[in-house]
Design a protein around this motif. Structure first.
Motif, PDB file in Angstrom:
ATOM      1  N   GLU A  10       0.958  -1.181   0.058  1.00  8.41           N
ATOM      2  CA  GLU A  10      -0.100   0.056   0.142  1.00  8.41           C
ATOM      3  C   GLU A  10       0.775   1.270   0.085  1.00  8.41           C
ATOM      4  N   SER A  11       2.072   1.266   0.799  1.00  8.26           N
ATOM      5  CA  SER A  11       2.693   2.394   0.803  1.00  8.26           C
ATOM      6  C   SER A  11       3.360   2.883  -0.557  1.00  8.26           C
ATOM      7  N   VAL A  12       3.864   1.574  -1.281  1.00  6.57           N
ATOM      8  CA  VAL A  12       4.537   1.928  -2.488  1.00  6.57           C
ATOM      9  C   VAL A  12       3.510   2.311  -3.631  1.00  6.57           C
ATOM     10  N   ALA A  13       2.282   1.854  -3.274  1.00  6.94           N
ATOM     11  CA  ALA A  13       1.348   2.154  -4.268  1.00  6.94           C
ATOM     12  C   ALA A  13       1.074   3.710  -4.089  1.00  6.94           C
ATOM     13  N   LEU A  14       1.018   4.363  -2.936  1.00  6.09           N
ATOM     14  CA  LEU A  14       0.956   5.757  -2.567  1.00  6.09           C
ATOM     15  C   LEU A  14       2.177   6.272  -3.162  1.00  6.09           C
ATOM     16  N   LEU A  15       3.390   6.037  -3.032  1.00  6.26           N
ATOM     17  CA  LEU A  15       4.605   6.516  -3.757  1.00  6.26           C
ATOM     18  C   LEU A  15       4.351   6.755  -5.131  1.00  6.26           C
ATOM     19  N   ARG A  16       3.838   5.536  -5.689  1.00  8.47           N
ATOM     20  CA  ARG A  16       3.734   5.625  -7.225  1.00  8.47           C
ATOM     21  C   ARG A  16       2.941   6.679  -7.567  1.00  8.47           C
ATOM     22  N   GLU A  17       1.591   6.853  -6.625  1.00 12.04           N
ATOM     23  CA  GLU A  17       0.673   8.046  -7.235  1.00 12.04           C
ATOM     24  C   GLU A  17       1.537   9.380  -6.861  1.00 12.04           C
ATOM     25  N   ALA A  18       2.345   9.403  -6.054  1.00 15.17           N
ATOM     26  CA  ALA A  18       3.103  10.839  -5.714  1.00 15.17           C
ATOM     27  C   ALA A  18       4.292  11.076  -6.743  1.00 15.17           C
ATOM     28  N   ALA A  19       4.670   9.859  -7.368  1.00 19.61           N
ATOM     29  CA  ALA A  19       5.910  10.015  -8.140  1.00 19.61           C
ATOM     30  C   ALA A  19       6.020  11.150  -9.179  1.00 19.61           C
ATOM     31  N   PRO A  20       4.813  11.320  -9.947  1.00 15.59           N
ATOM     32  CA  PRO A  20       4.976  12.440 -11.036  1.00 15.59           C
ATOM     33  C   PRO A  20       5.309  13.754 -10.229  1.00 15.59           C
TER      34      PRO A  20
END
Length: 96
Positions: free
Chosen positions: A47-57
């Motif tokens: 879940e944390s990595v998914a949140l990071l992916r969303e914030a990555a751009p």
């Protein structure tokens, strides 16, 4: 490596971890507290990595602000003639 490449690498490792946890759970049984904690921790990581992916751009597109140099020379004392010393009261007056 770019942020996207790093996140992809982390995602692959987490997928491997989740598969290993599932195999371990089948071998040991999933009812124990320790096994549930490991499974829950792995899910939280995903879940944390998914949140990071969303914030990555937003992270990748950020530009560092320009640095402002501050001179070492003392400030002109005339800048502070109309101000009070913070926490010490006004100049030339006594505390009550």
């Amino acid at each position: 490596m770019s942020v996207h490449d790093d996140l992809t690498s982390v995602q692959r490792c987490l997928d491997d971890l989740v598969r290993s946890v599932k195999r371990l759970e089948q071998q040991m049984g999933g009812g124990g507290l320790e096994m549930r904690r490991v499974r829950t921790d792995a899910d939280h990581l995903r879940e944390s990595v998914a949140l990071l992916r969303e914030a990555a751009p937003g992270i990748a597109g950020r530009k560092r602000p320009d640095l402002v140099s501050i001179p070492d020379t003392p400030y002109d004392d005339s800048l502070w003639t109309d101000s009070d010393d913070e926490g010490l009261g006004a100049r030339h007056r006594h505390a009550p």
